[in-house]
Design a protein around this motif. Structure first.
Motif, short mmCIF file in Angstrom:
data_model
loop_
_atom_site.label_atom_id
_atom_site.label_comp_id
_atom_site.label_asym_id
_atom_site.label_seq_id
_atom_site.Cartn_x
_atom_site.Cartn_y
_atom_site.Cartn_z
N LEU A 197 1.26 -1.43 -0.34
CA LEU A 197 -0.30 -0.20 -0.38
C LEU A 197 1.02 1.12 -0.14
O LEU A 197 0.46 2.38 -0.67
N VAL A 198 1.79 1.79 0.89
CA VAL A 198 3.03 2.46 1.27
C VAL A 198 3.85 2.68 -0.82
O VAL A 198 3.88 4.59 -1.13
N MET A 247 13.29 21.92 5.26
CA MET A 247 11.86 21.55 5.62
C MET A 247 11.12 20.25 6.02
O MET A 247 10.84 19.86 7.35
N ALA A 248 11.61 19.45 5.43
CA ALA A 248 11.12 17.97 5.19
C ALA A 248 11.82 17.31 6.85
O ALA A 248 11.24 16.14 6.86
N SER A 260 10.32 15.69 9.56
CA SER A 260 9.89 14.33 10.17
C SER A 260 11.00 13.93 11.22
O SER A 260 11.08 13.17 11.44
N SER A 261 12.27 14.66 11.53
CA SER A 261 12.71 14.48 13.08
C SER A 261 11.93 13.94 14.10
O SER A 261 12.44 13.26 15.15
N SER A 307 9.51 3.38 13.37
CA SER A 307 10.27 5.15 13.55
C SER A 307 11.13 5.45 12.28
O SER A 307 10.77 6.18 11.63
N ALA A 308 12.31 4.71 12.00
CA ALA A 308 12.99 4.56 11.22
C ALA A 308 11.64 4.56 10.22
O ALA A 308 12.31 5.50 8.56
N VAL A 309 11.07 3.58 9.61
CA VAL A 309 10.21 3.34 8.05
C VAL A 309 9.10 4.81 8.10
O VAL A 309 8.86 5.52 7.27
N ALA A 310 8.50 5.50 9.26
CA ALA A 310 7.98 6.68 9.41
C ALA A 310 8.28 7.91 8.61
O ALA A 310 8.27 8.12 7.82
N PHE A 311 9.71 7.87 9.45
CA PHE A 311 10.65 8.88 9.45
C PHE A 311 11.30 8.83 7.73
O PHE A 311 11.05 9.63 7.46
N SER A 312 11.53 7.72 7.22
CA SER A 312 11.54 7.62 5.65
C SER A 312 10.51 8.39 4.91
O SER A 312 10.72 9.09 3.75
N ILE A 313 9.18 7.63 5.32
CA ILE A 313 8.41 8.11 4.50
C ILE A 313 7.78 9.89 4.09
O ILE A 313 7.33 10.27 2.74
N CYS A 314 7.78 9.55 5.87
CA CYS A 314 8.10 11.22 6.20
C CYS A 314 8.58 12.52 5.28
O CYS A 314 8.27 13.03 4.28
#
Length: 174
Positions: free
Chosen positions: A11-12, A107-108, A112-113, A152-159
């Motif tokens: 999905l992602v 900004m990104a 995402s940090s 958390s690492a995946v959320a950081f990467s995708i964001c």
């Protein structure tokens, strides 16, 4: 569980591939784009950081809901919905923000940090797991910290990908 993991990955990936045609709330994009402060990469990054923290906190609070209900797999539905809402929010930020590519990266990274800090906390806790009492098996606690780090690492990467690289093409010109 593995099925949910692979379904989420697919999905992602589909959302990243079709991010140009991804529906975003045009009203939200227009309101954000008109705000003068939003075009400042530090302020918009801080705003995104705050929204990520708010979504994370709200999701954690909502994940206590299945404790009081007898609805099976409610926690998976809540996590899925939180992921979808986050991805739509990141897409709206990306569509509303204009400026140079260098400032878009700033900004990104700032926005995402939150997830990067969370990942660092998770890996620190994972590496320092010690038994609470003699002969305690710490495997499940360590596994929880490891999975928390992974999420958390995946959320950081995708964001970061959504807000930095999937924005308007005109932002890359300058």
């Amino acid at each position: 569980m593995l099925t949910f993991f692979f379904a989420g990955m697919v999905l992602v990936l589909v959302m990243i591939i079709f991010s140009r045609t991804l529906w975003v709330a045009s009203g939200m994009v227009e309101r954000l784009a008109k705000k003068k402060w939003f075009q400042n990469h530090w302020l918009s990054g801080g705003y995104l950081f705050g929204i990520n923290a708010l979504y994370y906190g709200a999701t954690i609070c909502l994940l206590f809901l299945p404790i009081f209900t007898n609805i099976p797999y409610l926690h998976l539905v809540l996590m899925f919905l939180a992921t979808i809402v986050s991805i739509f929010t990141w897409s709206a930020f990306s569509a509303a923000w204009t400026g140079s590519f260098k400032n878009r990266l700033k900004m990104a990274l700032k926005g995402s940090s939150f997830y990067l800090i969370l990942a660092l906390i998770m890996v620190t806790q994972w590496l320092s797991v010690k038994p609470l009492y003699p002969n305690e098996d710490t495997f499940m606690r360590a596994l929880g910290w490891m999975l928390g780090f992974f999420v958390s690492a995946v959320a950081f990467s995708i964001c970061f990908i959504f807000t930095a690289f999937l924005g308007k093409r005109s932002a890359r010109v300058s």
